[in-house]
Design a protein around this motif. Structure first.
Motif, short mmCIF file in Angstrom:
data_model
loop_
_atom_site.label_atom_id
_atom_site.label_comp_id
_atom_site.label_asym_id
_atom_site.label_seq_id
_atom_site.Cartn_x
_atom_site.Cartn_y
_atom_site.Cartn_z
N ALA A 114 0.84 -1.21 0.00
CA ALA A 114 0.00 0.00 0.00
C ALA A 114 0.87 1.26 0.00
CB ALA A 114 -0.93 -0.01 1.21
N GLY A 115 1.96 1.24 0.77
CA GLY A 115 2.88 2.38 0.78
C GLY A 115 3.53 2.60 -0.56
N ALA A 116 3.97 1.51 -1.21
CA ALA A 116 4.57 1.62 -2.54
C ALA A 116 3.56 2.22 -3.52
CB ALA A 116 5.05 0.26 -3.02
N ASN A 117 2.32 1.76 -3.44
CA ASN A 117 1.28 2.30 -4.32
C ASN A 117 1.00 3.77 -4.02
OD1 ASN A 117 0.98 -0.14 -5.68
ND2 ASN A 117 -0.63 -0.85 -4.31
N SER A 118 0.97 4.13 -2.74
CA SER A 118 0.70 5.53 -2.34
C SER A 118 1.75 6.49 -2.90
CB SER A 118 0.68 5.68 -0.82
OG SER A 118 -0.42 5.01 -0.28
N TYR A 119 3.00 6.03 -2.93
CA TYR A 119 4.10 6.88 -3.38
C TYR A 119 4.53 6.58 -4.81
CZ TYR A 119 4.49 8.39 1.43
OH TYR A 119 4.22 8.93 2.67
N ALA A 120 3.72 5.77 -5.52
CA ALA A 120 3.99 5.40 -6.92
C ALA A 120 5.39 4.81 -7.09
CB ALA A 120 3.78 6.60 -7.84
N LYS A 121 5.77 3.94 -6.17
CA LYS A 121 7.06 3.25 -6.25
C LYS A 121 6.84 1.89 -6.89
CE LYS A 121 8.90 6.61 -3.99
NZ LYS A 121 9.87 7.52 -4.55
N PRO A 122 7.60 1.56 -7.93
CA PRO A 122 7.39 0.26 -8.58
C PRO A 122 7.85 -0.88 -7.68
CG PRO A 122 9.33 1.35 -9.48
CD PRO A 122 8.67 2.34 -8.54
N ILE A 123 7.14 -2.00 -7.79
CA ILE A 123 7.45 -3.19 -7.00
C ILE A 123 8.05 -4.24 -7.92
CG2 ILE A 123 6.45 -5.09 -5.66
CD1 ILE A 123 4.30 -3.06 -4.71
N LEU A 124 9.19 -4.79 -7.48
CA LEU A 124 9.81 -5.92 -8.14
C LEU A 124 9.52 -7.16 -7.31
CD1 LEU A 124 11.74 -6.99 -10.40
CD2 LEU A 124 13.60 -6.68 -8.74
N GLY A 125 8.79 -8.11 -7.88
CA GLY A 125 8.56 -9.38 -7.21
C GLY A 125 9.71 -10.33 -7.53
N VAL A 126 10.19 -11.05 -6.51
CA VAL A 126 11.28 -12.00 -6.71
C VAL A 126 10.78 -13.38 -6.29
CG1 VAL A 126 13.65 -12.60 -6.15
CG2 VAL A 126 12.98 -10.19 -6.23
N ASP A 127 10.83 -14.32 -7.23
CA ASP A 127 10.32 -15.66 -7.01
C ASP A 127 11.43 -16.55 -6.46
OD1 ASP A 127 8.63 -17.81 -7.01
OD2 ASP A 127 8.68 -18.10 -9.18
N PRO A 128 11.42 -16.87 -5.16
CA PRO A 128 12.47 -17.72 -4.59
C PRO A 128 12.52 -19.10 -5.24
CG PRO A 128 11.19 -16.67 -2.86
CD PRO A 128 10.46 -16.43 -4.16
N TRP A 129 13.72 -19.61 -5.40
CA TRP A 129 13.90 -20.94 -5.99
C TRP A 129 13.20 -21.99 -5.15
CZ3 TRP A 129 19.52 -21.97 -7.94
CH2 TRP A 129 19.78 -21.13 -9.01
N GLY A 130 12.66 -22.97 -5.82
CA GLY A 130 12.02 -24.08 -5.12
C GLY A 130 10.67 -23.73 -4.53
N GLN A 131 10.18 -22.54 -4.82
CA GLN A 131 8.90 -22.10 -4.28
C GLN A 131 7.78 -22.83 -5.02
OE1 GLN A 131 8.98 -19.49 -1.89
NE2 GLN A 131 6.87 -20.01 -1.50
N GLN A 132 6.99 -23.61 -4.33
CA GLN A 132 5.90 -24.34 -4.98
C GLN A 132 4.74 -23.40 -5.31
OE1 GLN A 132 5.98 -27.55 -5.96
NE2 GLN A 132 8.11 -27.46 -5.31
N ARG A 133 4.46 -22.51 -4.38
CA ARG A 133 3.37 -21.54 -4.60
C ARG A 133 3.88 -20.19 -4.15
NH1 ARG A 133 -1.63 -23.97 -1.45
NH2 ARG A 133 -1.04 -22.11 -0.37
N GLY A 134 3.60 -19.18 -4.95
CA GLY A 134 4.01 -17.82 -4.61
C GLY A 134 2.83 -17.01 -4.11
N SER A 135 3.13 -15.84 -3.65
CA SER A 135 2.11 -14.94 -3.13
C SER A 135 1.36 -14.24 -4.25
CB SER A 135 2.77 -13.89 -2.23
OG SER A 135 1.86 -12.84 -1.96
N SER A 136 0.05 -14.45 -4.32
CA SER A 136 -0.75 -13.74 -5.32
C SER A 136 -0.85 -12.26 -4.97
CB SER A 136 -2.15 -14.35 -5.42
OG SER A 136 -2.80 -14.30 -4.16
N VAL A 137 -0.78 -11.93 -3.68
CA VAL A 137 -0.82 -10.53 -3.26
C VAL A 137 0.36 -9.76 -3.86
CG1 VAL A 137 -0.61 -9.00 -1.24
CG2 VAL A 137 -2.06 -11.01 -1.11
#
Length: 155
Positions: free
Chosen positions: A106-129
């Motif tokens: 929410a803070g990143a969105n409020s300040y228009a800061k881009p978000i980089l999602g990083v998918d950890p190795w071996g992750q079976q399911r990632g965060s949809s959020v």
């Protein structure tokens, strides 16, 4: 846009100061530690440009001590996010259940800061959020992460 990111060589022509906020859960601080090592403990370059990354995160060894309440802590975190160029968030499933990671998004969105999602190795399911909030997602590789930060910084 394809960019070649390298560990910095001598003789760079210009320097880019890039402020990065890495989101994390204290219970899963290993992801933070790895990302911080990759980003902040290497000398990076792209072409003739030197990339100097500054950590605007709230690491475990230097937490925000003066927060008297959840609201005060949120304001302190938002202050850090406001001063950064890119927010990096691992896509671990714990992010779906973390109220603080949701507040950081929410803070990143409020300040228009881009978000980089990083998918950890071996992750079976990632965060949809996180996946839904990320402007870009990269794999668990230091050059991919730094390249993603560079692209979002330049966008």
């Amino acid at each position: 846009m394809s960019v070649t990111i390298n560990v910095r060589n001598e003789g760079t022509m210009s320097t880019h100061q890039i402020h990065v906020f890495i989101s994390h859960s204290w219970a899963y601080s290993g992801h933070y530690d790895t990302l911080a090592d990759w980003i902040f403990k290497q000398n990076w370059s792209v072409g003739q440009a030197s990339l100097v990354f500054h950590d605007y995160s709230v690491p475990k060894y230097d937490p925000i001590h003066n927060a008297r309440s959840d609201q005060a802590l949120q304001e302190a975190i938002f202050n850090q996010i406001a001063r950064c160029h890119v927010v990096v968030i691992p896509l671990g499933m714990y992010a779906n259940y973390s109220k603080w990671i949701k507040k950081e998004i929410a803070g990143a969105n409020s300040y228009a800061k881009p978000i980089l999602g990083v998918d950890p190795w071996g992750q079976q399911r990632g965060s949809s959020v996180v996946a839904n909030a990320a402007k870009e997602t990269v794999g668990w590789n230091r050059k991919s992460v730094v390249g993603g930060i560079w692209r979002l910084y330049r966008a």
